[in-house]
Motif scaffolding. Structure first.
Motif, PDB file in Angstrom:
ATOM      1  N   VAL A   1     -94.694  14.753 -59.438  1.00 19.60           N
ATOM      2  CA  VAL A   1     -93.297  13.839 -58.974  1.00 19.60           C
ATOM      3  C   VAL A   1     -93.276  14.250 -57.389  1.00 19.60           C
ATOM      4  O   VAL A   1     -92.905  13.582 -57.083  1.00 19.60           O
ATOM      5  N   GLU A   2     -93.088  15.771 -57.092  1.00 21.99           N
ATOM      6  CA  GLU A   2     -92.795  16.105 -55.926  1.00 21.99           C
ATOM      7  C   GLU A   2     -93.636  16.009 -55.572  1.00 21.99           C
ATOM      8  O   GLU A   2     -93.663  14.971 -54.388  1.00 21.99           O
ATOM      9  N   LYS A   3     -95.107  15.621 -55.722  1.00 19.47           N
ATOM     10  CA  LYS A   3     -96.138  15.235 -54.744  1.00 19.47           C
ATOM     11  C   LYS A   3     -96.621  14.035 -54.642  1.00 19.47           C
ATOM     12  O   LYS A   3     -97.475  14.618 -53.859  1.00 19.47           O
ATOM     13  N   ALA A   4     -95.457  12.935 -55.394  1.00 20.81           N
ATOM     14  CA  ALA A   4     -96.492  11.964 -55.218  1.00 20.81           C
ATOM     15  C   ALA A   4     -95.421  11.249 -54.144  1.00 20.81           C
ATOM     16  O   ALA A   4     -94.389  12.196 -53.329  1.00 20.81           O
ATOM     17  N   THR A   5     -96.342  10.123 -53.290  1.00 22.61           N
ATOM     18  CA  THR A   5     -95.491   9.738 -52.064  1.00 22.61           C
ATOM     19  C   THR A   5     -94.230   9.648 -52.866  1.00 22.61           C
ATOM     20  O   THR A   5     -93.812   8.225 -53.203  1.00 22.61           O
ATOM     21  N   VAL A   6     -93.267   9.504 -51.767  1.00 22.94           N
ATOM     22  CA  VAL A   6     -92.054   9.421 -51.859  1.00 22.94           C
ATOM     23  C   VAL A   6     -91.560   7.810 -50.352  1.00 22.94           C
ATOM     24  O   VAL A   6     -92.502   7.379 -49.977  1.00 22.94           O
ATOM     25  N   GLY A   7     -90.144   7.991 -50.813  1.00 21.86           N
ATOM     26  CA  GLY A   7     -90.659   6.555 -49.201  1.00 21.86           C
ATOM     27  C   GLY A   7     -90.562   6.903 -47.938  1.00 21.86           C
ATOM     28  O   GLY A   7     -90.598   7.936 -47.270  1.00 21.86           O
ATOM     29  N   ALA A   8     -90.667   5.921 -46.860  1.00 27.17           N
ATOM     30  CA  ALA A   8     -90.969   5.943 -45.795  1.00 27.17           C
ATOM     31  C   ALA A   8     -89.642   6.767 -45.237  1.00 27.17           C
ATOM     32  O   ALA A   8     -88.273   7.066 -44.872  1.00 27.17           O
ATOM     33  N   LEU A   9     -90.142   7.262 -44.212  1.00 25.23           N
ATOM     34  CA  LEU A   9     -89.448   8.577 -43.172  1.00 25.23           C
ATOM     35  C   LEU A   9     -88.325   7.223 -42.500  1.00 25.23           C
ATOM     36  O   LEU A   9     -88.948   6.507 -41.528  1.00 25.23           O
ATOM     37  N   ASP A  10     -87.180   7.802 -41.593  1.00 32.45           N
ATOM     38  CA  ASP A  10     -85.683   6.895 -41.605  1.00 32.45           C
ATOM     39  C   ASP A  10     -85.900   7.954 -40.316  1.00 32.45           C
ATOM     40  O   ASP A  10     -85.407   8.785 -39.668  1.00 32.45           O
ATOM     41  N   ARG A  11     -86.279   6.982 -39.865  1.00 31.34           N
ATOM     42  CA  ARG A  11     -86.382   6.908 -37.907  1.00 31.34           C
ATOM     43  C   ARG A  11     -84.707   6.958 -36.813  1.00 31.34           C
ATOM     44  O   ARG A  11     -84.571   7.625 -36.134  1.00 31.34           O
ATOM     45  N   SER A  12     -83.899   5.674 -37.634  1.00 31.55           N
ATOM     46  CA  SER A  12     -82.708   5.605 -37.041  1.00 31.55           C
ATOM     47  C   SER A  12     -81.288   6.960 -37.573  1.00 31.55           C
ATOM     48  O   SER A  12     -80.659   6.650 -36.801  1.00 31.55           O
ATOM     49  N   VAL A  13     -81.687   7.741 -38.083  1.00 31.56           N
ATOM     50  CA  VAL A  13     -81.296   8.895 -38.559  1.00 31.56           C
ATOM     51  C   VAL A  13     -81.636  10.619 -37.954  1.00 31.56           C
ATOM     52  O   VAL A  13     -82.868  10.625 -37.811  1.00 31.56           O
ATOM     53  N   PRO A  14     -81.341  10.851 -37.138  1.00 35.08           N
ATOM     54  CA  PRO A  14     -81.136  11.674 -36.524  1.00 35.08           C
ATOM     55  C   PRO A  14     -81.769  12.951 -37.460  1.00 35.08           C
ATOM     56  O   PRO A  14     -81.166  13.394 -37.832  1.00 35.08           O
ATOM     57  N   PRO A  15     -82.839  13.647 -36.864  1.00 33.49           N
ATOM     58  CA  PRO A  15     -83.116  15.216 -37.370  1.00 33.49           C
ATOM     59  C   PRO A  15     -82.687  15.822 -37.714  1.00 33.49           C
ATOM     60  O   PRO A  15     -82.082  16.178 -36.747  1.00 33.49           O
ATOM     61  N   LYS A  16     -82.919  16.765 -38.540  1.00 33.01           N
ATOM     62  CA  LYS A  16     -81.570  17.449 -38.390  1.00 33.01           C
ATOM     63  C   LYS A  16     -81.879  19.223 -37.612  1.00 33.01           C
ATOM     64  O   LYS A  16     -83.118  19.506 -38.139  1.00 33.01           O
TER      65      LYS A  16
END
Length: 484
Positions: free
Chosen positions: A264-279
């Motif tokens: 499950v961890e290796k499977a693709t998850v959602g697209a990156l949300d670039r509206s949220v500033p990177p931590k």
């Protein structure tokens, strides 16, 4: 090599076939003995004596010819043989060059040993020690085929899904994403046969007596066949026997969950949300981009790069609340699916913003949602067996749909209903047309083997929701794609 002219089988003695390659003769003797022992447990004196001569002559231990000796015990006394068993029977590209004929004879002796130990499983009552020995020998066979121990039987070492998902292409019906074609064919052909032998051994055990004896119970290695028997018989166990049964189930669940969680961890998850500033933390630092963007600040005299801005990677992914409804047929033919899907549902339940519901059914339905985070407790509440009454399960599942567009329903069954096929399909069709993503799955087995009622298969195809092939990695991929 020692002569055995009076007892050698036809074609073995060079005097009978002077032009024959002696290495071919030796190899034929070993394989003829293997076939004879597989089809007839009685020894053939001529083949036994000739095989012993071959084994002695090539420097291998005579214990290789003893069916009572496990591969483990031989390797313990002759550790140098362990490496020879690894990949012994793995598919290899054709080699047009000259092969080592002597090495082929040695290979035949080792191949014969592991095949005989696994496929000549005998008859009569089986002890815990005999089951453990067979499981160990089956593990050596899997290693010889280039797999991890447990991989073909759907065990834990190679994964409940036959291995951790990775790159690779698989022909339809031979496995799932991440399975190579050769391994896919092994899983779909040899895997079910090994599982059938193991299931037969478990059935021939006096399981209740074994579980009541802590020393004997400790010799048991959890497998899908054993877990099936434990789940079927759990209501007849008590005291020490019940405690040992629960410990075995817990151990198996934890081991399978570890492998599935990795998939499950290796499977693709959602697209990156670039509206949220990177931590802005060190683990998110994009070092390559930071150096590239600051190259104008390089000082040749000081040979030093001055950094006036750090760049970080986006790690937050776009997610929306999703509802996952898993309906599993718990009738006798679907035990593998029941175990795998209960564990898989618990893993998805641990993901953020995923609301998971779990329903099991045969002629009745039970809502296992309160225990979805603990597959061990959920499995203990199942009651394997009985027939199929899909409409009963649908009646329990439909009220759980609050937002159809935000819901996926996974229905795992062979869809062999007792005269209720039309009502079940009508219910499924209504759910699908409401906007729910409906995923019918023939079964969720470790081997990928599955069977589906042809009546349903054709109607699902016409509905635009074809039945998913049975390998668990495919279901993981489908769910992650929807939940991304």
């Amino acid at each position: 090599m020692t002569e055995h002219t009076t007892e050698q089988p036809a074609g073995y003695a060079t005097s009978q076939n002077p032009e024959a390659d002696p290495h071919d003769n030796r190899r034929q003797v070993l394989y003829w003995r293997l076939l004879a022992r597989l089809f007839d447990h009685e020894e053939q004196a001529s083949l036994e004596s000739a095989s012993l001569a071959v084994v002695d002559d090539i420097g291998l231990p005579s214990a290789l010819l003893d069916p009572q000796e496990s591969v483990d015990s031989i390797v313990q006394r002759h550790p140098e043989l362990a490496a020879e068993f690894d990949g012994l029977m793995a598919p290899e590209p054709d080699d047009e060059g000259a092969c080592d004929r002597a090495a082929e004879v040695r290979r035949a002796a080792l191949v014969s040993k592991v095949l005989l130990n696994v496929f000549a499983s005998g008859s009569g009552t089986v002890t815990a020690g005999q089951l453990a020995r067979w499981q160990s020998d089956a593990g050596w066979l899997e290693r010889a085929l280039g797999c991890k121990p447990g991989e073909l039987r759907g065990g834990r070492a190679g994964g409940a899904g036959g291995g951790v998902a990775g790159p690779g292409v698989t022909p339809a019906g031979t496995g799932g994403p991440g399975t190579t074609p050769d391994l896919g064919r092994l899983i779909s052909t040899i895997g079910p046969e090994l599982g059938a032998i193991e299931a037969d051994l478990v059935k021939r055990m006096c399981l209740r007596e074994v579980l009541a004896n802590p020393k004997l119970a400790a010799q048991l290695t959890p497998s899908m066949s054993l877990i099936e028997q434990l789940l079927r018989d759990k209501n007849n166990l008590s005291g020490v026997a019940l405690a040992n049964a629960k410990a075995l189930i817990r151990r198996f669940v934890d081991e399978v969950a570890e492998v599935l969680r990795t998939q499950v961890e290796k499977a693709t998850v959602g697209a990156l949300d670039r509206s949220v500033p990177p931590k802005r933390v060190f683990r998110n630092l994009d070092l390559d981009r930071t150096i590239w963007k600051n190259l104008t600040n390089w000082s040749p005299e000081e040979e030093r790069l001055y950094v006036d801005r750090l760049y970080y990677r986006h790690t937050v992914r776009k997610t929306t609340p999703q509802r996952l409804i898993v309906v599993v047929d718990q009738s006798g033919s679907m035990v593998d699916s029941m175990v795998n899907c209960t564990i898989l549902a618990s893993i998805f339940a641990g993901l953020p913003k995923v609301d998971v519901h779990l329903i099991a059914y045969d002629t009745r339905a039970i809502d296992l949602t309160p225990w979805v985070n603990d597959p061990f407790e959920a499995l203990l509440r199942t009651n394997l067996g009985g027939g199929n009454d899909g409409p009963v399960a649908m009646a329990m599942a439909r009220p759980k749909i609050t937002d159809p567009k935000d819901t996926v329903m996974v229905w795992i069954s062979d869809f062999y209903e007792f005269d209720r096929s039309q009502p079940l399909f009508e219910g499924i069709e209504a759910v699908h047309r409401s906007g729910v993503k409906f995923i019918p799955v023939g079964s969720v087995t470790s081997s990928g083997r599955h069977e589906v009622n042809p009546w349903f298969r054709e109607r699902f195809k016409a509905l635009g929701t074809p039945v998913l092939s049975g390998h668990i990695r495919k279901l993981v991929h489908e769910l992650k794609t929807f939940l991304a």
